[in-house]
Design an enzyme around this catalytic site. Structure first.
Site, PDB file in Angstrom:
ATOM      1  N   VAL A 266      73.179  31.543  48.742  1.00  0.00           N
ATOM      2  CA  VAL A 266      72.629  32.061  49.997  1.00  0.00           C
ATOM      3  C   VAL A 266      71.295  31.389  50.289  1.00  0.00           C
ATOM      4  CG1 VAL A 266      73.768  34.296  49.823  1.00  0.00           C
ATOM      5  CG2 VAL A 266      71.530  33.985  48.768  1.00  0.00           C
TER       6      VAL A 266
ATOM      7  N   TYR B  33      64.456  37.795  44.717  1.00  0.00           N
ATOM      8  CA  TYR B  33      64.999  37.294  45.974  1.00  0.00           C
ATOM      9  C   TYR B  33      66.521  37.345  46.023  1.00  0.00           C
ATOM     10  CZ  TYR B  33      60.376  35.596  47.317  1.00  0.00           C
ATOM     11  OH  TYR B  33      59.058  35.529  47.667  1.00  0.00           O
TER      12      TYR B  33
ATOM     13  N   ARG C 199      57.876  29.589  45.854  1.00  0.00           N
ATOM     14  CA  ARG C 199      58.281  28.922  44.621  1.00  0.00           C
ATOM     15  C   ARG C 199      58.499  27.419  44.837  1.00  0.00           C
ATOM     16  NH1 ARG C 199      63.251  32.604  42.865  1.00  0.00           N
ATOM     17  NH2 ARG C 199      63.625  32.385  45.101  1.00  0.00           N
TER      18      ARG C 199
ATOM     19  N   LYS D 272      59.992  27.009  53.086  1.00  0.00           N
ATOM     20  CA  LYS D 272      60.789  26.777  54.286  1.00  0.00           C
ATOM     21  C   LYS D 272      60.291  27.698  55.392  1.00  0.00           C
ATOM     22  CE  LYS D 272      65.081  28.125  54.531  1.00  0.00           C
ATOM     23  NZ  LYS D 272      65.145  29.096  55.635  1.00  0.00           N
TER      24      LYS D 272
ATOM     25  N   ARG E  58      79.464   9.812  62.793  1.00  0.00           N
ATOM     26  CA  ARG E  58      79.657  10.059  61.361  1.00  0.00           C
ATOM     27  C   ARG E  58      78.349   9.987  60.568  1.00  0.00           C
ATOM     28  NH1 ARG E  58      83.777   7.521  63.455  1.00  0.00           N
ATOM     29  NH2 ARG E  58      82.928   5.432  63.124  1.00  0.00           N
TER      30      ARG E  58
ATOM     31  N   LYS F 249      77.489  24.900  41.368  1.00  0.00           N
ATOM     32  CA  LYS F 249      76.230  25.283  42.016  1.00  0.00           C
ATOM     33  C   LYS F 249      75.197  24.161  41.920  1.00  0.00           C
ATOM     34  CE  LYS F 249      73.000  27.550  44.009  1.00  0.00           C
ATOM     35  NZ  LYS F 249      72.423  28.808  43.552  1.00  0.00           N
TER      36      LYS F 249
ATOM     37  N   CYS G 235      65.846  26.532  44.126  1.00  0.00           N
ATOM     38  CA  CYS G 235      67.154  25.903  43.905  1.00  0.00           C
ATOM     39  C   CYS G 235      67.106  24.386  43.981  1.00  0.00           C
ATOM     40  CB  CYS G 235      68.166  26.446  44.913  1.00  0.00           C
ATOM     41  SG  CYS G 235      68.590  28.181  44.656  1.00  0.00           S
TER      42      CYS G 235
ATOM     43  N   ARG H 133      72.178  18.236  48.346  1.00  0.00           N
ATOM     44  CA  ARG H 133      71.151  18.424  49.379  1.00  0.00           C
ATOM     45  C   ARG H 133      69.865  17.689  49.012  1.00  0.00           C
ATOM     46  NH1 ARG H 133      70.520  24.583  50.354  1.00  0.00           N
ATOM     47  NH2 ARG H 133      69.421  23.873  52.211  1.00  0.00           N
TER      48      ARG H 133
ATOM     49  N   THR I 153      65.425  31.231  36.554  1.00  0.00           N
ATOM     50  CA  THR I 153      65.700  30.152  35.597  1.00  0.00           C
ATOM     51  C   THR I 153      64.844  28.942  35.981  1.00  0.00           C
ATOM     52  OG1 THR I 153      67.622  29.540  36.951  1.00  0.00           O
ATOM     53  CG2 THR I 153      68.038  30.854  34.978  1.00  0.00           C
TER      54      THR I 153
ATOM     55  N   ASP J   9      64.719  46.482  36.639  1.00  0.00           N
ATOM     56  CA  ASP J   9      63.759  45.392  36.530  1.00  0.00           C
ATOM     57  C   ASP J   9      62.714  45.774  35.488  1.00  0.00           C
ATOM     58  OD1 ASP J   9      63.061  42.870  38.677  1.00  0.00           O
ATOM     59  OD2 ASP J   9      61.472  43.454  37.283  1.00  0.00           O
TER      60      ASP J   9
END
Length: 400
Positions: free
Chosen positions: A154, A10, A323, A316, A246, A206, A260, A213, A82, A30
């Site tokens: 990304v 990806y 994954r 999503k 706010r 990262k 991620c 999030r 990972t 690969d």
């Protein structure tokens, strides 16, 4: 300059295409020969808007080719998975076997002037481990190696834009490696800026981004559980709260997935379990959300023999990435409770996904007595009126 991208998943494949578009000679490598055969046959193996067209253009211009054999190169990009695993005590640990393996392969053909860029998201001090592996295999002293960590940042569904426009972090072990890596990204970027730092800070940056999030999503998911006990519509509550200039509360869901956000916080907690209390609590909250949803669904069924249709299995909307999907976890929990489950994941080709029957939208609407909306795929949004004819549990507020 010849660049070899190791790992064509990806992240690796879009990165290879973007580098080729910038004019570099790029070889995609690969270990999966089927992946190489598919790409040599003119087709990409992942779903990403605009990627097939960009792939065809890069290949046609002669800047991009693929190989299952690793050869010498000026630059090696490592973009391998990972994942994490749980040890015997249940502690989450980073699985760095793919990074180490890629490093050992690159080390066998590495020359002193070459640059190695690690794009995979990794725990702190992994770049140092990679440098050690490269040194062992190549015979080049660690302090003479050019190694940088430039974590991708990304999102699936918008990769081709973000690869060229998001700011990039270049964390290097030496000033020379930082300049070499920055020069590559500056040629790729159209609007984004390159920020140079050390490798340890880049690794932590990262992880910090995705953990931020995760913590915010955990707050939204926790609100949904509290609101359920109070009989409050959590989506209306959040909409009203967000009227404050706010406040920007995220939308709750069935959990958190993807490679991620569902993984990276564990990389911090693994090394700092006594300090990362908020991070750990957020992870636990998000990992427990599928079970909360499953309990709500079972309590809502007219009878145990009802068939539950789960709308969405990817992590999503409108992507094929399965994954760490909380929707899949939800299905498995329902199955453990004796519920017959059928799912509709339009971005998965298989008739079965990890033991879950995957059917068309038309079929799931015929077979299901009760629906669980876990994702706002476009096909579901376009058929809200049809969905509303059945009893349902809306995890994401799509029907609001």
């Amino acid at each position: 300059m010849k660049i070899t991208v190791m790992g064509l998943g990806y992240i690796g494949l879009p990165t290879a295409i973007t580098l080729a578009e910038a004019g570099f000679e790029v070889c995609g490598f690969d270990v999966n020969e089927k992946t190489i055969e598919t790409l040599k046959g003119g087709h990409i193996h992942i779903v990403e808007p605009g990627l097939q067209e960009a792939f065809e253009t890069a290949v046609a211009h002669g800047h991009l080719h693929f190989s299952a054999e690793l050869s010498k190169s000026d630059v090696f990009y490592i973009a391998v998975p990972t994942p994490f695993y749980q040890d015997e005590s249940g502690t989450h640990k980073a699985d760095l076997r793919f990074v180490e393996s890629a490093g050992r392969m690159a080390g066998k053909v590495l020359e002193p002037k070459n640059l190695v860029i690690l794009e995979s998201t990794v725990p702190p001090r992994t770049t140092e481990m990679l440098a050690r592996v490269l040194s062992e295999e190549s015979g080049i002293a660690m302090d003479e190696l050019h190694v940088a960590h430039c974590p991708e940042r990304v999102i699936p569904g918008n990769m081709m834009f973000e690869l060229k426009n998001n700011d990039r972090i270049v964390g290097a072990r030496t000033p020379e490696a930082a300049e070499m890596a920055a020069a590559i990204y500056e040629k790729v970027l159209e609007k984004g800026i390159v920020h140079k730092t050390d490798d340890l800070t880049a690794e932590m940056c990262k992880l910090t981004e995705n953990t931020f999030r995760d913590v915010n999503i955990a707050y939204a998911n926790e609100l949904s559980v509290i609101c359920d006990k109070m009989g409050i519509d959590v989506f209306e509550l959040i909409r009203l709260a967000n009227c404050h200039p706010r406040v920007n509360i995220l939308t709750p869901g069935v959990g958190v997935g993807g490679h991620c956000i569902a993984v990276d916080p564990w990389f911090i907690y693994e090394q700092f379990p006594e300090e990362a209390k908020v991070i750990h609590a957020s992870r636990v909250r998000n990992e427990n959300k599928p079970r909360f949803v499953a309990d709500k669904v079972v309590s809502s069924l007219a009878k145990v023999t009802d068939t539950v249709g789960v709308l969405g299995l990817s992590y999503k909307p409108d992507v094929d990435d399965l994954r760490e999907s909380p929707s899949i976890e939800l299905c498995h929990i329902l199955q453990e409770k004796g519920v017959r489950v059928v799912a509709c994941e339009p971005f998965a080709e298989a008739s079965e996904v990890q033991g879950i029957p995957n059917v068309s939208f038309e079929q799931v609407m015929r077979e299901a007595d009760y629906l669980v909306i876990t994702l706002g795929h476009s096909i579901f949004k376009n058929n809200k009126e049809l969905i509303s004819e059945k009893s349902y549990y809306d995890c994401v507020g799509m029907m609001e």
